[in-house]
Write a protein that holds these residues in place. Structure first.
Motif, mmCIF file in Angstrom:
data_model
loop_
_atom_site.group_PDB
_atom_site.id
_atom_site.type_symbol
_atom_site.label_atom_id
_atom_site.label_comp_id
_atom_site.label_asym_id
_atom_site.label_seq_id
_atom_site.Cartn_x
_atom_site.Cartn_y
_atom_site.Cartn_z
ATOM 1 N N LYS A 1 0.842 -1.208 0.000
ATOM 2 C CA LYS A 1 0.000 0.000 0.000
ATOM 3 C C LYS A 1 0.872 1.250 0.000
ATOM 4 C CE LYS A 1 -3.228 -1.561 3.128
ATOM 5 N NZ LYS A 1 -3.852 -1.407 4.367
ATOM 6 N N LYS A 2 0.459 2.254 -0.743
ATOM 7 C CA LYS A 2 1.216 3.500 -0.766
ATOM 8 C C LYS A 2 1.020 4.256 0.539
ATOM 9 C CE LYS A 2 3.224 6.020 -4.076
ATOM 10 N NZ LYS A 2 4.357 5.183 -3.945
ATOM 11 N N VAL A 3 2.097 4.837 1.059
ATOM 12 C CA VAL A 3 1.982 5.683 2.241
ATOM 13 C C VAL A 3 1.756 7.105 1.742
ATOM 14 C CG1 VAL A 3 3.189 6.592 4.258
ATOM 15 C CG2 VAL A 3 3.499 4.202 3.610
ATOM 16 N N SER A 4 0.646 7.708 2.136
ATOM 17 C CA SER A 4 0.382 9.044 1.599
ATOM 18 C C SER A 4 1.258 10.066 2.329
ATOM 19 C CB SER A 4 -1.098 9.401 1.716
ATOM 20 O OG SER A 4 -1.355 9.995 2.953
ATOM 21 N N ARG A 5 1.547 11.146 1.648
ATOM 22 C CA ARG A 5 2.381 12.221 2.210
ATOM 23 C C ARG A 5 1.809 12.686 3.557
ATOM 24 N NH1 ARG A 5 6.722 14.228 1.345
ATOM 25 N NH2 ARG A 5 7.675 12.658 0.193
#
Ligand SMILES: Cc1cc2nc3c(=O)[nH]c(=O)nc-3n(C[C@H](O)[C@H](O)[C@H](O)COP(=O)(O)OP(=O)(O)OC[C@H]3O[C@@H](n4cnc5c(N)ncnc54)[C@H](O)[C@@H]3O)c2cc1C
Ligand code: FES
Lengths: 89, 382
Positions: free
Chosen positions: A62-66
């Motif tokens: 999963k992408k880690v959001s900014r």
């Protein structure tokens, strides 16, 4: 030897420590930070947070959001208490 | 998502996770909803202190019993919570404070607590780096069994143990509504689905006000913004938490060697603004170096903000009220909700599972504000 790679120099945390914590269910960057103290050293995570973010993304897919990156906490660079105390205005 | 549960807990802080463990251990089917990550609320900003020296009997009792639980907790949960008994040293600055201290100590001793009044020389025996003159202290109270533990580790350990006992914890899931029928809780609605239940515990910290509003209950809590800082790691120098009600300062050295501490500033306001301020850094540094001049060469690494969930008498709001059955309050900790959590979780679980009432729960009920039966807690710091 390969798992002895240090990912957070300030707090002496290895890749193995991080991967183990993720496996145990600490899948938020902030949870990892609070469990392992990564990013809490004198460099405040400038050296390690991006790396740990990548490890987390790779492991969870999963992408880690900014937005989930730890907020920067003043004074940003270490400042002595004497200096802060003397700044009378 | 599960469709029903015996108990739904709103909030994944130390109290939400502690309740989940205590209830799951007693075979209740428990669900926890946390809208962000575990420890994202006040628990994540906490000063880690555990103190039994209070001015009200209720808080003192809750804290004494909590310490007894803390002492066994690492073993019980199977994870180290870094408990350390370094004691709390509370500075006394004038005759008026001395009178209050004598009164407090008498009450605390009557409950079996070991606590002493120290003279200036004895202050330095406990914490050698203090400049007693700079502090303007005429004495201090000291309780050696006070101390600190790691709030993150405690919360994670509770959550892991709760899961092993069968509890389900949903993070990144926000409670948006609570349904009732004939003044009885029936369902908790989240942004990701709903769970039927007859019992919901409001452990949402400073946001408990909003959760209570969902069932039409008004609570008198206000959020007060607090700042706290940490220094670089140092060799071990002292073990006690040093506090002063007059200056508002508190500081201690943690297991890893860093000093953490906080102090109120005049700009501190009611509200949810989170930006840390320069005036905090300056004020903290000035008072800290006045108390311990040797620290002036030590670096501050960072500081952050958090909120105290403050009630009119600075004591928590616990238990059920007649207005809505099955709606359990667990909030209003006014800056000391970590140290009280072991006993609070136990009392509320005993109430939920066994319908067991206790004197402390009665006196901390929301109803006390209606009847004006309030006694203010004097010993609040930070
Ligand atoms: C700077 C500072 C220093 C402190 N120092 C100490 C100390 O030394 N000793 C001590 O005992 N106490 C201290 N405290 C107080 C202590 O941290 C708190 O009382 C305690 O952590 C409260 O825990 P809690 O679980 O009740 O609430 P919280 O930790 O605030 O948890 C509430 C949770 O509810 C979640 N939530 C809110 N709304 C919703 C919703 N609608 N749906 C789902 N989840 C929701 C939040 O995201 C949050 O994670 C300090 C507090 C601060 C701010
Ligand atoms: S390398 Fe991790 S905090 Fe500095």
């Amino acid at each position: 030897m390969k798992n002895k790679a240090i990912v957070c120099r300030c707090e002496d945390i290895t890749l193995e420590d991080v991967e183990k914590a993720i496996d145990e269910g600490y899948t938020d960057l902030e949870e990892l930070r609070k469990k392992l103290r990564i990013g809490m050293g004198p460099c405040q995570g400038r050296v390690c947070i991006q790396i740990i973010m990548k490890i987390l993304e790779k492991k969870t897919g999963k992408k880690v959001s900014r937005r989930d990156l730890p907020t920067s906490r003043p004074p940003i660079v270490p400042v002595s208490l004497g200096t802060l105390a003397s700044d009378e205005k | 998502m599960k469709s029903r549960a015996d108990v739904v807990i709103v909030g994944g802080g130390v109290n939400g996770c502690g309740l989940a463990y205590n209830l799951a251990k007693r075979d209740m089917d428990v669900v926890v909803f946390e809208r962000d990550y575990l420890t994202s609320g006040a628990t994540g900003a906490c000063g880690a202190g555990i103190r039994q020296q209070w001015s009200t009997r209720d808080n003192t009792l809750l804290a004494i019993d909590s310490v007894k639980i803390f002492e066994k907790l690492s073993k019980e949960l199977g994870e180290d919570i870094d408990l350390r008994h370094g004691g709390y040293l509370i500075a006394i600055h004038d005759d008026k404070e001395m009178q209050q201290a004598e009164k407090n100590v008498e009450m605390q001793r009557s409950l079996g607590l070991k606590v002493d009044i120290l003279n200036p020389q004895e202050i330095n025996d406990v914490v050698p780096i203090l400049d007693v003159k700079g502090m303007n202290a005429i004495g201090a109270t000291f309780c050696p069994t006070d101390g600190h533990a790691n709030p993150f580790k405690t919360t994670f350990a509770y959550a892991n143990a709760a899961k092993r006992c069968g509890a389900t914890i949903y993070t990144h899931t926000e409670v948006v509504g609570i349904k009732t029928q004939k003044k009885q809780v029936t369902e908790v609605v989240t942004n990701k689905g709903a769970v039927k239940t007859n019992i919901v515990i409001n452990a949402a910290g400073v946001w408990s006000k909003d959760i209570a509003k969902m069932v039409g209950i008004k609570v008198p809590n206000v959020p007060i913004r607090k700042e706290i800082m940490v220094t670089e790691r140092l060799e071990p120098m002292f073990e006690a938490m040093v506090i002063s009600f007059k200056d508002g300062i508190y500081f201690s050295q943690q297991k890893e060697g860093q000093i953490i501490g906080g102090i109120p500033i005049p700009e501190q306001k009611v509200g949810y603004k989170t930006m840390p301020t320069v005036s905090f850094m300056q004020h903290m540094a000035r008072v800290l170096t006045r108390y311990a001049p040797v620290l002036k060469h030590v670096n501050m690494l960072r500081h952050w903000t958090g909120f105290y969930d403050v009630t009119p008498d600075a004591r928590p709001i616990l238990g059920e009220t007649k207005d809505v059955k099955g709606f359990i309050h667990c909030h209003g900790f006014s800056g000391h909700g970590f140290m009280l959590s072991p006993m609070v979780c136990k009392l509320l679980s005993d109430f939920i599972v066994d319908d067991k009432k206790s004197e402390v729960l009665e006196s901390l009920s929301l109803d006390r504000f209606k009847d004006k039966r309030i006694e203010h807690e004097m010993s609040v710091v930070g």
